[in-house]
Structures are given as structure tokens and as C-alpha cells.
Design a protein around this motif. Structure first.
Motif, mmCIF file in Angstrom:
data_model
loop_
_atom_site.group_PDB
_atom_site.id
_atom_site.type_symbol
_atom_site.label_atom_id
_atom_site.label_comp_id
_atom_site.label_asym_id
_atom_site.label_seq_id
_atom_site.Cartn_x
_atom_site.Cartn_y
_atom_site.Cartn_z
ATOM 1 N N ASP A 1 19.709 39.804 60.688
ATOM 2 C CA ASP A 1 19.593 38.247 60.018
ATOM 3 C C ASP A 1 18.974 37.676 60.607
ATOM 4 O OD1 ASP A 1 20.393 36.342 57.845
ATOM 5 O OD2 ASP A 1 21.731 35.863 59.311
ATOM 6 N N ILE A 2 17.475 37.914 59.892
ATOM 7 C CA ILE A 2 16.329 36.986 60.319
ATOM 8 C C ILE A 2 16.166 35.635 60.583
ATOM 9 C CG2 ILE A 2 15.304 35.813 58.071
ATOM 10 C CD1 ILE A 2 12.737 36.512 59.506
ATOM 11 N N ASN A 3 17.793 34.451 60.183
ATOM 12 C CA ASN A 3 18.555 33.262 60.193
ATOM 13 C C ASN A 3 19.664 33.734 61.249
ATOM 14 O OD1 ASN A 3 16.847 31.873 58.656
ATOM 15 N ND2 ASN A 3 18.156 33.321 57.107
ATOM 16 N N TYR A 4 19.615 34.379 61.382
ATOM 17 C CA TYR A 4 21.272 34.536 62.562
ATOM 18 C C TYR A 4 20.772 32.964 63.681
ATOM 19 C CZ TYR A 4 25.057 35.925 65.834
ATOM 20 O OH TYR A 4 26.070 34.940 66.516
ATOM 21 N N ILE A 5 19.770 32.728 64.799
ATOM 22 C CA ILE A 5 19.964 32.113 65.691
ATOM 23 C C ILE A 5 20.066 30.612 65.019
ATOM 24 C CG2 ILE A 5 18.298 30.936 67.740
ATOM 25 C CD1 ILE A 5 17.380 33.823 67.473
ATOM 26 N N ARG A 6 18.960 30.662 63.540
ATOM 27 C CA ARG A 6 19.427 28.564 62.984
ATOM 28 C C ARG A 6 20.531 28.937 62.191
ATOM 29 N NH1 ARG A 6 13.953 30.230 61.823
ATOM 30 N NH2 ARG A 6 14.295 31.862 60.100
ATOM 31 N N ARG A 7 21.637 29.700 62.205
ATOM 32 C CA ARG A 7 22.617 30.122 61.718
ATOM 33 C C ARG A 7 23.934 29.553 63.137
ATOM 34 N NH1 ARG A 7 24.738 32.129 57.047
ATOM 35 N NH2 ARG A 7 23.667 33.586 56.988
ATOM 36 N N VAL A 8 23.089 30.047 64.180
ATOM 37 C CA VAL A 8 24.162 29.374 65.259
ATOM 38 C C VAL A 8 23.267 28.310 65.679
ATOM 39 C CG1 VAL A 8 25.329 32.063 65.675
ATOM 40 C CG2 VAL A 8 23.386 31.645 66.833
ATOM 41 N N THR A 9 21.746 27.969 65.952
ATOM 42 C CA THR A 9 21.900 26.733 67.035
ATOM 43 C C THR A 9 22.757 25.757 67.251
ATOM 44 O OG1 THR A 9 20.082 26.097 67.649
ATOM 45 C CG2 THR A 9 20.132 26.387 65.070
ATOM 46 N N LEU A 10 22.193 24.978 67.894
ATOM 47 C CA LEU A 10 22.604 23.848 68.209
ATOM 48 C C LEU A 10 21.336 23.023 68.299
ATOM 49 C CD1 LEU A 10 25.009 25.500 69.933
ATOM 50 C CD2 LEU A 10 25.897 23.299 71.230
ATOM 51 N N ASN A 11 20.609 23.422 68.694
ATOM 52 C CA ASN A 11 19.203 22.233 67.545
ATOM 53 C C ASN A 11 18.981 21.615 66.573
ATOM 54 O OD1 ASN A 11 16.996 21.296 69.404
ATOM 55 N ND2 ASN A 11 15.703 23.083 68.072
ATOM 56 N N VAL A 12 20.097 20.832 65.753
ATOM 57 C CA VAL A 12 20.296 20.548 64.937
ATOM 58 C C VAL A 12 19.630 19.139 64.386
ATOM 59 C CG1 VAL A 12 21.759 22.105 64.118
ATOM 60 C CG2 VAL A 12 22.753 19.727 64.588
ATOM 61 N N GLY A 13 19.056 18.464 63.041
ATOM 62 C CA GLY A 13 19.198 16.672 63.110
ATOM 63 C C GLY A 13 18.847 16.814 61.964
ATOM 64 N N ARG A 14 19.340 15.263 61.749
ATOM 65 C CA ARG A 14 19.695 14.402 60.495
ATOM 66 C C ARG A 14 17.914 14.163 59.834
ATOM 67 N NH1 ARG A 14 23.338 14.044 56.889
ATOM 68 N NH2 ARG A 14 25.411 14.265 58.201
ATOM 69 N N VAL A 15 17.381 14.873 58.514
ATOM 70 C CA VAL A 15 16.365 14.062 58.682
ATOM 71 C C VAL A 15 16.392 12.523 57.828
ATOM 72 C CG1 VAL A 15 14.017 14.648 55.828
ATOM 73 C CG2 VAL A 15 15.831 16.274 57.091
ATOM 74 N N VAL A 16 15.809 11.605 58.205
ATOM 75 C CA VAL A 16 15.876 10.091 58.238
ATOM 76 C C VAL A 16 15.038 9.239 57.175
ATOM 77 C CG1 VAL A 16 17.540 9.552 59.617
ATOM 78 C CG2 VAL A 16 15.365 9.254 59.986
ATOM 79 N N GLY A 17 13.536 10.323 57.147
ATOM 80 C CA GLY A 17 12.202 9.685 56.500
ATOM 81 C C GLY A 17 11.526 10.963 56.402
ATOM 82 N N ILE A 18 11.094 10.958 55.141
ATOM 83 C CA ILE A 18 9.467 11.783 55.262
ATOM 84 C C ILE A 18 7.809 11.041 54.755
ATOM 85 C CG2 ILE A 18 9.063 13.379 53.716
ATOM 86 C CD1 ILE A 18 12.348 14.094 52.539
ATOM 87 N N ALA A 19 7.782 11.186 55.382
ATOM 88 C CA ALA A 19 5.810 11.040 55.632
ATOM 89 C C ALA A 19 5.094 12.158 55.695
ATOM 90 C CB ALA A 19 5.804 9.506 56.089
ATOM 91 N N ASN A 20 3.672 11.966 54.937
ATOM 92 C CA ASN A 20 2.509 12.672 55.323
ATOM 93 C C ASN A 20 2.862 14.069 55.879
ATOM 94 O OD1 ASN A 20 0.749 10.461 55.136
ATOM 95 N ND2 ASN A 20 2.163 9.192 56.985
ATOM 96 N N GLY A 21 3.806 14.694 55.304
ATOM 97 C CA GLY A 21 4.260 16.130 55.429
ATOM 98 C C GLY A 21 4.889 16.659 56.724
ATOM 99 N N ALA A 22 5.638 15.568 56.978
ATOM 100 C CA ALA A 22 6.352 15.209 58.266
ATOM 101 C C ALA A 22 8.302 15.053 57.910
ATOM 102 C CB ALA A 22 6.052 14.769 59.031
ATOM 103 N N LEU A 23 8.875 16.226 58.950
ATOM 104 C CA LEU A 23 10.203 15.393 58.783
ATOM 105 C C LEU A 23 10.193 14.343 59.525
ATOM 106 C CD1 LEU A 23 11.965 18.177 57.644
ATOM 107 C CD2 LEU A 23 10.712 17.177 56.068
ATOM 108 N N GLN A 24 11.087 13.332 59.769
ATOM 109 C CA GLN A 24 11.010 12.514 60.989
ATOM 110 C C GLN A 24 12.833 12.727 60.730
ATOM 111 O OE1 GLN A 24 9.039 10.911 61.968
ATOM 112 N NE2 GLN A 24 7.567 11.758 60.868
ATOM 113 N N LEU A 25 12.874 13.499 62.051
ATOM 114 C CA LEU A 25 15.014 13.095 62.435
ATOM 115 C C LEU A 25 15.424 11.293 63.268
ATOM 116 C CD1 LEU A 25 14.523 16.550 64.552
ATOM 117 C CD2 LEU A 25 14.435 16.086 61.484
ATOM 118 N N GLY A 26 16.761 11.596 62.762
ATOM 119 C CA GLY A 26 17.368 10.391 63.627
ATOM 120 C C GLY A 26 17.199 10.033 64.894
#
Length: 328
Positions: free
Chosen positions: A196-221
Motif C-alpha cells: 500500500d503506497i499510503n501505508y506509512i501515512r496510514r500509521v504516521t504520527l506526523n499529523v496536523g490540522r489545517v487552520v488556514g489556506i493561502a497562496n497554495g499552502a496549508l497552514q497548520l495549527g
């Protein structure tokens, strides 16, 4: 000429009086077998809301109970046998607590095994307990930081403010520990995770919440646990988190528990290596009327390290920092 010296009286020593326990977590390098060490002589007075890097705040916890299962036996000789000395026959320690808040890290520590992300599924994906086949991830473009994910002006339309995201590399037949920042799972073979190409993203602890979107970028909380993502990583939206009863992977962390005393003193428990010793569990606390608070329950077994000062095998370091002008 004479000098006058004013004597300052010490305040009597007292037993620490505390209200709650604050918990902190830091990663263990599983490949190298290297925990994160905490030196109370250098960092012990840190502000509870600002732990020193790389320690991460897990918030308040209750019903903290540490237990020593170490055993000391008598060494006897002669007839009749007479105790001549004592020997340590077993060294073991455990920690139990209840987390006052839920989050990815608290869930991961209390999960007992892999703590997974419920990635957004592909259209028409078959149902699966830990999430179906994930939708195609979005590659990052140059310019990303630990709290700003550049995905480009076109791809950014796939995301919304408030979404959770997982950021990590593709799975391309890696074996061993996987996951950026913290080892989140162990892969024995590509077939075991269905390539599964997504397996590492399925288990990773490297997560965040998007609190803003601007200029092609996701701003994380908050900043990603693994820091600025390197080239090649991709980002996947996720709905929440899931863990399972069962599984053979033992997560491992360095743990730190701090009790601040009312008289200015502080007690610190540092466990360099902790592994969960039970599956996912919750405790219910009754509030007013029919309301109940559900708290994550964790139980951990301490594993040993060598103290560099004398080579002794150690499971836990308990430090006591007396309050100002307290008698010692």
C-alpha cells in the motif's frame, strides 16, 4: 571596620503537596535503540507549558501510579543458613495513568499497538475496519515548513480549513520501522502491508490540522512532529484515528511525568523507555446528571537503560527539586 552578617532561616522540609501530574513524551530511535534522555539538573525547572525540545506536552493526567516490581532476595550461607547479604533478583517497573485529554499522541501511547489514521478513502473503496483504500495523496512542492504545507494553487482546492492531514513518505517496499519523527509501525515485508503506497501515512504520527489556506499552502495549527517535510513527502486528508485490539507491534517512547508542589518544589519521573502493556482501554468518570467523561487509560512497562555515570541498569529516574530555602 566591621561587617554585619544577617542569618537567613531555612523553612522546614515538607512532603510535596500536588494537585495533578503533567505528562510529556519524546521519541525513541528504534533503529539505534536510543531513547531521549532528560537531565533534571539542566532542564528540570522548565515551564510546564513549554517543555524543552524534543519533549511534547501530553497534558494533565490523573490516577498516576507507578509500581516497582523489583525484588531483593537474601543471600544465605552456612548450616543453619544465615543471611549474609542481599541481592537484586529482579528489576521491573510499571506506570499507570488516565489522560485528561484525547489527541493523536495520547491515543498512540494508550493504543498498545499501531495507532492508525483514518485516511480519506478513494471513491468506491470497499469498507475496512481500519479504513479502506485511501484516496490519492497530494505531493508537496518546494517551500514547505513544519507548519506550512505547500501543495500548489491547483491542489490546494482539494483541502478545507479544519481538516486533519497526515504527512509522510510513500511506502515503496521499505522494511523495518516506518514513520517520520516517531517509529509508528514495523513492516516485515511489502506483502504484509499489501504494498500500500499510503501505508506509512496510514500509521504516521506526523499529523496536523489545517487552520488556514493561502497562496497554495496549508497552514497548520501546530508544527509537525517530524519538522519541515523533506522533498518527496505527500499529504493525505484524514477523518480521525483508529486503533485495534490485537496486533504485535510495541510502540516505545521516552516518558516524563512532573508533579509541581504547592510549596515550590517539583518531583520528576523520567522513564527513558516505556512500552504499552495493555490494549486500548477507557475509564468513565461520572459528571453531573447523565454526563460522563471518558478518559484514555494507559499502562506501561519500563525497559532498561544504562546510566552513563556508573553503568548501572536503570528503569526510572526520580528527581526532587526542593522549593527555595527549604531545609534539606
Amino acid at each position: 571596620m566591621s561587617a554585619t552578617v544577617t542569618a537567613v532561616s531555612l523553612v522546614g522540609a515538607v512532603a510535596p503537596v500536588t494537585r495533578r501530574v503533567r505528562a510529556y513524551f519524546a521519541p525513541v530511535n528504534r533503529e539505534a535503540g536510543a531513547p531521549t534522555l532528560f537531565d533534571a539538573s539542566q532542564m528540570g525547572t522548565f515551564a510546564l507549558s513549554s517543555p524543552p525540545s524534543p519533549w511534547m506536552d501530553l497534558g494533565w493526567c490523573s490516577k498516576f501510579a507507578r509500581k516497582s516490581a523489583s525484588k531483593i532476595g537474601a543471600l544465605t550461607t552456612g548450616a543453619p543458613a544465615v543471611v549474609q547479604s542481599q541481592v537484586v533478583t529482579q528489576v521491573e517497573a510499571t506506570v499507570e495513568l488516565e489522560f485528561e485529554s484525547w489527541g493523536k499522541l495520547q491515543l498512540a501511547l494508550a493504543a498498545g499497538s499501531q495507532q492508525m489514521n483514518l485516511l480519506r478513502t478513494a471513491t468506491g473503496a470497499a469498507a475496512n475496519g481500519s479504513g479502506g483504500v485511501a484516496a490519492k495523496a497530494v505531493p508537496l512542492v518546494p517551500g514547505s515548513t513544519a507548519s506550512s504545507l505547500s501543495v500548489g494553487a491547483t491542489a490546494v482546492a482539494q483541502f478545507q480549513v479544519g481538516e486533519l492531514v497526515a504527512v509522510d513518505e510513500d511506502y515503496v517496499a521499505q522494511t523495518g520501522f516506518v514513520g517520520s519523527g516517531v517509529s509508528a509501525a514495523y513492516v516485515s515485508s511489502p506483502a504484509s502491508v499489501a504494498n500500500d503506497i499510503n501505508y506509512i501515512r496510514r500509521v504516521t504520527l506526523n499529523v496536523g490540522r489545517v487552520v488556514g489556506i493561502a497562496n497554495g499552502a496549508l497552514q497548520l495549527g501546530s508544527a509537525l512532529l517530524a519538522g519541515a517535510p523533506p522533498s518527496g513527502m505527500q499529504v493525505s486528508p484524514l477523518m480521525g484515528f483508529v486503533d485495534r485490539e490485537g496486533g504485535g507491534f510495541f510502540q516505545e517512547w521516552s516518558g516524563l511525568f512532573v508533579m509541581d508542589g504547592e510549596q515550590g518544589d517539583r518531583v520528576i519521573y523520567h522513564y527513558p523507555r516505556l512500552q504499552a502493556m495493555q490494549g486500548a482501554a477507557e475509564m468513565v468518570e461520572t459528571l453531573a446528571g447523565p454526563l460522563e467523561k471518558v478518559k484514555l487509560a494507559g499502562a506501561f512497562r519500563a525497559l532498561p537503560v544504562k546510566d552513563a555515570n556508573d553503568g548501572e541498569t536503570v528503569l526510572c529516574f526520580r528527581s526532587y527539586l526542593p522549593g527555595a530555602m527549604r531545609a534539606v
